[in-house]
Motif scaffolding. Structure first.
Motif, PDB file in Angstrom:
ATOM      1  N   LEU A 127       0.803  -1.097  -0.108  1.00  0.00           N
ATOM      2  CA  LEU A 127      -0.019   0.000   0.030  1.00  0.00           C
ATOM      3  C   LEU A 127       0.629   1.411   0.127  1.00  0.00           C
ATOM      4  CD1 LEU A 127      -2.975  -0.902   2.245  1.00  0.00           C
ATOM      5  CD2 LEU A 127      -2.729  -1.082  -0.085  1.00  0.00           C
ATOM      6  N   PRO A 128       1.931   1.285   0.840  1.00  0.00           N
ATOM      7  CA  PRO A 128       2.882   2.649   0.860  1.00  0.00           C
ATOM      8  C   PRO A 128       3.360   2.633  -0.498  1.00  0.00           C
ATOM      9  CG  PRO A 128       3.076   1.340   2.709  1.00  0.00           C
ATOM     10  CD  PRO A 128       2.379   0.332   1.738  1.00  0.00           C
ATOM     11  N   GLY A 129       3.700   1.672  -1.196  1.00  0.00           N
ATOM     12  CA  GLY A 129       4.712   1.549  -2.525  1.00  0.00           C
ATOM     13  C   GLY A 129       4.052   2.410  -3.645  1.00  0.00           C
ATOM     14  N   MET A 130       2.772   2.329  -4.010  1.00  0.00           N
ATOM     15  CA  MET A 130       1.988   2.923  -4.809  1.00  0.00           C
ATOM     16  C   MET A 130       2.672   2.926  -6.452  1.00  0.00           C
ATOM     17  SD  MET A 130       0.912   6.398  -3.039  1.00  0.00           S
ATOM     18  CE  MET A 130       0.514   6.568  -1.316  1.00  0.00           C
ATOM     19  N   MET A 131       3.603   1.692  -6.724  1.00  0.00           N
ATOM     20  CA  MET A 131       4.211   1.843  -8.047  1.00  0.00           C
ATOM     21  C   MET A 131       3.381   1.097  -8.992  1.00  0.00           C
ATOM     22  SD  MET A 131       7.835   0.599  -6.788  1.00  0.00           S
ATOM     23  CE  MET A 131       8.865   1.916  -5.983  1.00  0.00           C
ATOM     24  N   CYS A 132       3.640   1.102 -10.196  1.00  0.00           N
ATOM     25  CA  CYS A 132       2.959   0.473 -11.415  1.00  0.00           C
ATOM     26  C   CYS A 132       3.492  -0.984 -11.339  1.00  0.00           C
ATOM     27  CB  CYS A 132       3.383   1.074 -12.661  1.00  0.00           C
ATOM     28  SG  CYS A 132       4.990   1.111 -13.046  1.00  0.00           S
ATOM     29  N   SER A 133       2.976  -1.951 -12.047  1.00  0.00           N
ATOM     30  CA  SER A 133       3.509  -3.476 -12.023  1.00  0.00           C
ATOM     31  C   SER A 133       4.898  -3.433 -12.426  1.00  0.00           C
ATOM     32  CB  SER A 133       2.642  -4.278 -13.041  1.00  0.00           C
ATOM     33  OG  SER A 133       2.620  -3.673 -14.207  1.00  0.00           O
ATOM     34  N   CYS A 134       5.120  -2.627 -13.419  1.00  0.00           N
ATOM     35  CA  CYS A 134       6.743  -2.878 -13.917  1.00  0.00           C
ATOM     36  C   CYS A 134       7.796  -2.289 -12.660  1.00  0.00           C
ATOM     37  CB  CYS A 134       7.078  -2.186 -15.181  1.00  0.00           C
ATOM     38  SG  CYS A 134       5.990  -2.987 -16.539  1.00  0.00           S
ATOM     39  N   CYS A 135       7.348  -1.300 -12.096  1.00  0.00           N
ATOM     40  CA  CYS A 135       8.237  -0.582 -11.002  1.00  0.00           C
ATOM     41  C   CYS A 135       8.239  -1.386  -9.922  1.00  0.00           C
ATOM     42  CB  CYS A 135       7.968   0.768 -10.900  1.00  0.00           C
ATOM     43  SG  CYS A 135       8.141   1.862 -12.126  1.00  0.00           S
ATOM     44  N   ALA A 136       7.333  -2.361  -9.460  1.00  0.00           N
ATOM     45  CA  ALA A 136       6.903  -3.096  -8.296  1.00  0.00           C
ATOM     46  C   ALA A 136       7.849  -4.226  -8.534  1.00  0.00           C
ATOM     47  CB  ALA A 136       5.742  -3.142  -7.911  1.00  0.00           C
ATOM     48  N   ALA A 137       7.823  -4.711  -9.848  1.00  0.00           N
ATOM     49  CA  ALA A 137       8.484  -6.090 -10.016  1.00  0.00           C
ATOM     50  C   ALA A 137       9.603  -6.238  -9.688  1.00  0.00           C
ATOM     51  CB  ALA A 137       8.439  -6.392 -11.492  1.00  0.00           C
ATOM     52  N   PRO A 138      10.794  -5.376  -9.790  1.00  0.00           N
ATOM     53  CA  PRO A 138      12.081  -5.554  -9.202  1.00  0.00           C
ATOM     54  C   PRO A 138      12.102  -5.968  -7.768  1.00  0.00           C
ATOM     55  CG  PRO A 138      12.319  -3.732 -10.650  1.00  0.00           C
ATOM     56  CD  PRO A 138      10.676  -3.929 -10.575  1.00  0.00           C
ATOM     57  N   VAL A 139      11.118  -5.244  -6.962  1.00  0.00           N
ATOM     58  CA  VAL A 139      10.967  -5.603  -5.494  1.00  0.00           C
ATOM     59  C   VAL A 139      10.499  -7.041  -5.234  1.00  0.00           C
ATOM     60  CG1 VAL A 139      10.280  -4.567  -3.347  1.00  0.00           C
ATOM     61  CG2 VAL A 139      10.669  -3.210  -5.144  1.00  0.00           C
ATOM     62  N   ALA A 140       9.380  -7.288  -6.001  1.00  0.00           N
ATOM     63  CA  ALA A 140       9.027  -8.872  -6.251  1.00  0.00           C
ATOM     64  C   ALA A 140      10.201  -9.742  -6.261  1.00  0.00           C
ATOM     65  CB  ALA A 140       7.913  -9.159  -6.992  1.00  0.00           C
ATOM     66  N   ILE A 141      10.903  -9.312  -7.266  1.00  0.00           N
ATOM     67  CA  ILE A 141      12.061 -10.279  -7.669  1.00  0.00           C
ATOM     68  C   ILE A 141      13.019 -10.398  -6.535  1.00  0.00           C
ATOM     69  CG2 ILE A 141      14.284 -10.542  -9.111  1.00  0.00           C
ATOM     70  CD1 ILE A 141      12.519  -9.224 -11.148  1.00  0.00           C
ATOM     71  N   GLY A 142      13.362  -9.162  -5.729  1.00  0.00           N
ATOM     72  CA  GLY A 142      14.106  -9.158  -4.655  1.00  0.00           C
ATOM     73  C   GLY A 142      13.589 -10.364  -3.603  1.00  0.00           C
ATOM     74  N   MET A 143      12.248 -10.047  -3.312  1.00  0.00           N
ATOM     75  CA  MET A 143      11.672 -10.673  -2.212  1.00  0.00           C
ATOM     76  C   MET A 143      11.652 -12.204  -2.615  1.00  0.00           C
ATOM     77  SD  MET A 143       8.256  -8.381  -2.115  1.00  0.00           S
ATOM     78  CE  MET A 143       7.419  -9.338  -0.779  1.00  0.00           C
ATOM     79  N   ARG A 144      11.543 -12.560  -3.773  1.00  0.00           N
ATOM     80  CA  ARG A 144      11.433 -14.089  -4.299  1.00  0.00           C
ATOM     81  C   ARG A 144      13.021 -14.482  -4.008  1.00  0.00           C
ATOM     82  NH1 ARG A 144       8.567 -17.863  -3.900  1.00  0.00           N
ATOM     83  NH2 ARG A 144       9.196 -18.768  -5.887  1.00  0.00           N
ATOM     84  N   LYS A 145      14.129 -13.797  -4.325  1.00  0.00           N
ATOM     85  CA  LYS A 145      15.314 -14.177  -4.157  1.00  0.00           C
ATOM     86  C   LYS A 145      15.683 -14.407  -2.687  1.00  0.00           C
ATOM     87  CE  LYS A 145      17.471 -13.890  -8.472  1.00  0.00           C
ATOM     88  NZ  LYS A 145      18.051 -12.559  -8.609  1.00  0.00           N
ATOM     89  N   GLN A 146      14.832 -13.575  -1.708  1.00  0.00           N
ATOM     90  CA  GLN A 146      15.173 -13.906  -0.224  1.00  0.00           C
ATOM     91  C   GLN A 146      14.035 -15.119   0.400  1.00  0.00           C
ATOM     92  OE1 GLN A 146      17.895 -12.739   0.264  1.00  0.00           O
ATOM     93  NE2 GLN A 146      17.280 -11.017   1.887  1.00  0.00           N
ATOM     94  N   LYS A 147      13.600 -15.741  -0.558  1.00  0.00           N
ATOM     95  CA  LYS A 147      12.895 -17.047  -0.349  1.00  0.00           C
ATOM     96  C   LYS A 147      11.501 -16.558   0.398  1.00  0.00           C
ATOM     97  CE  LYS A 147      16.479 -19.304  -1.265  1.00  0.00           C
ATOM     98  NZ  LYS A 147      16.497 -19.912  -2.614  1.00  0.00           N
ATOM     99  N   VAL A 148      10.863 -15.389   0.095  1.00  0.00           N
ATOM    100  CA  VAL A 148       9.609 -14.968   0.370  1.00  0.00           C
ATOM    101  C   VAL A 148       8.458 -15.824  -0.292  1.00  0.00           C
ATOM    102  CG1 VAL A 148       7.850 -13.060   0.160  1.00  0.00           C
ATOM    103  CG2 VAL A 148       9.947 -12.669   1.010  1.00  0.00           C
ATOM    104  N   SER A 149       7.477 -16.380   0.256  1.00  0.00           N
ATOM    105  CA  SER A 149       6.388 -17.273  -0.463  1.00  0.00           C
ATOM    106  C   SER A 149       5.979 -16.558  -1.538  1.00  0.00           C
ATOM    107  CB  SER A 149       5.425 -17.463   0.575  1.00  0.00           C
ATOM    108  OG  SER A 149       4.532 -16.573   0.812  1.00  0.00           O
ATOM    109  N   THR A 150       5.358 -17.420  -2.540  1.00  0.00           N
ATOM    110  CA  THR A 150       4.754 -16.979  -3.696  1.00  0.00           C
ATOM    111  C   THR A 150       3.522 -15.860  -3.436  1.00  0.00           C
ATOM    112  OG1 THR A 150       5.467 -19.232  -4.951  1.00  0.00           O
ATOM    113  CG2 THR A 150       3.480 -17.967  -5.658  1.00  0.00           C
ATOM    114  N   GLY A 151       2.712 -16.573  -2.586  1.00  0.00           N
ATOM    115  CA  GLY A 151       1.614 -15.688  -2.165  1.00  0.00           C
ATOM    116  C   GLY A 151       1.819 -14.314  -1.675  1.00  0.00           C
ATOM    117  N   ALA A 152       2.850 -14.356  -0.853  1.00  0.00           N
ATOM    118  CA  ALA A 152       3.329 -12.786  -0.103  1.00  0.00           C
ATOM    119  C   ALA A 152       3.939 -12.010  -1.481  1.00  0.00           C
ATOM    120  CB  ALA A 152       4.285 -13.096   0.830  1.00  0.00           C
ATOM    121  N   ALA A 153       4.723 -12.842  -2.131  1.00  0.00           N
ATOM    122  CA  ALA A 153       5.360 -11.686  -3.246  1.00  0.00           C
ATOM    123  C   ALA A 153       4.553 -11.259  -4.318  1.00  0.00           C
ATOM    124  CB  ALA A 153       6.669 -12.523  -3.918  1.00  0.00           C
ATOM    125  N   LEU A 154       3.443 -12.140  -4.826  1.00  0.00           N
ATOM    126  CA  LEU A 154       2.604 -11.843  -5.704  1.00  0.00           C
ATOM    127  C   LEU A 154       1.327 -10.759  -5.096  1.00  0.00           C
ATOM    128  CD1 LEU A 154       1.269 -15.293  -7.404  1.00  0.00           C
ATOM    129  CD2 LEU A 154       2.385 -13.202  -8.161  1.00  0.00           C
TER     130      LEU A 154
END
Length: 356
Positions: A127-154
């Motif tokens: 909610l605080p991020g307010m990014m578009c899907s492409c700008c949020a994608a690198p953060v989701a990539i980082g989350m997955r590299k850190q082993k965050v679950s599929t549901g949480a990263a999605l």
């Protein structure tokens, strides 16, 4: 007691270093979001309230020729990247710093499970991020590299554009509160419901074991964090960004086919709702650009049903963001998300046709 001071134990040194890096990451995040998102959106909200508009449709670029062209691709890409480059840089920075500065074990305690609680935490963190899907994608990539679950990263990835609080405010001023309620209702279903269900399409063996992660981080403790960051940044720039840029150019060239000129025949029917649900899912836009797009299309005769379909699918995901995340999630998960976005977009369109 005489003699030199006792040395601080290695474990305590590592904990102090970890805490300081986490604090630094939070400060960078707050500073970046304040500069790129929070302060500009405050001014934009005042403008939307006063003028009932947040600008012209970005789809006006390159449409005069009537056929796909390199000129259309170039013109759209210029407009798009001019609008998103600050947020894109911030997303890449945060996504790579997240991998380098935050310990996986901290993230896993909140975001590492396949429970609804972890999914909800990922969605709320968006909610605080307010990014578009492409700008949020690198953060989701980082989350997955850190082993965050599929549901949480999605939920984090989808929640950023879909439940963006600023966009909901703009939408209320420019379109109507009914559009806002539709977006909020279907956005919640998509962010929390679809993301949670997507855990079932992920490999159960991929769920990280906290003890093994802790052991791995102890092995890496001697390596300076900035070396990890440089490596992560290089990987992001070489493996992720080229596909992003190429996809934006392709979609810019094809926009005249994806969003044809509208006439009086454009109205409320299921074929139009389905068509725009699919096109909206594929196309890429900056944050909040769906609002002037819908406003412009409706002025040319687009019905409330297809407009409501675009309301959800345009910001939720896009072909470029899917390509960016293709190695971070299993193909089955991304396929499920694509079908879910289109299906919910159609349902949102039908609801819009009936109630707007």
């Amino acid at each position: 007691m005489s003699g030199p001071k006792a040395l601080i134990p290695i474990g305590q040194q590592h904990r102090r270093k970890t805490v300081w890096l986490a604090v630094l990451f939070v400060l960078i995040t707050i500073a970046g979001l304040t500069y790129v998102k929070w302060w500009p959106y405050y001014g934009k909200a005042l403008s939307a309230a006063a003028e009932r508009s947040i600008g012209t449709s970005i789809l006006d670029a390159g449409r005069s020729a009537g056929t796909p062209s390199l000129q259309a691709a170039w013109e759209y890409a210029l407009l798009y990247f001019k609008a998103v480059w600050k947020a894109a840089v911030l997303g890449i920075l945060l996504g790579t710093l997240l991998q380098s500065m935050l310990p996986s074990q901290w993230l896993l305690k909140v975001l590492g499970k396949t429970t609804f609680g972890s999914t909800a935490a990922g969605g709320l963190a968006a909610l605080p991020g307010m990014m578009c899907s492409c700008c949020a994608a690198p953060v989701a990539i980082g989350m997955r590299k850190q082993k965050v679950s599929t549901g949480a990263a999605l939920a984090f990835w989808i929640g950023n554009p879909t439940l963006n609080p600023a966009v909901l405010v703009f939408m209320t001023f420019v379109l109507s509160w009914k559009f806002t309620l539709l977006r909020l209702f279907f956005g919640i279903l998509l962010t929390f419901g679809v993301s949670y269900l997507a855990n079932r399409f992920a490999d159960p063996k991929a769920v990280a074991d906290l003890h093994s992660v802790e052991a791995s981080e102890r092995d890496q403790a001697a390596e300076p964090w900035w070396k990890r960051w440089v490596s992560n940044m290089a990987s992001m720039l070489l493996k992720v960004i080229p596909a992003y840029v190429l996809a934006v150019l392709i979609l810019g060239a094809l926009q005249v086919w994806m969003f044809p000129h509208l006439g009086e025949t454009a109205g409320n029917d299921l074929i139009m709702i389905f068509f725009f649900a699919v096109m909206g899912m594929l196309f890429v836009i900056p944050t909040a650009a769906e609002i002037p797009i819908i406003q412009s299309f409706m002025a040319f005769g687009l019905g409330t049903g297809p407009a409501a379909a675009l309301l959800l699918t345009l910001p939720a995901i896009s072909l470029p963001s899917l390509l960016m995340l293709r190695k971070s999630f299993p193909a089955k998960v991304l396929g499920f998300v694509i079908l879910s976005v289109v299906a919910l977009g159609i349902l949102c369109g039908i609801a819009g046709m009936l109630v707007l």
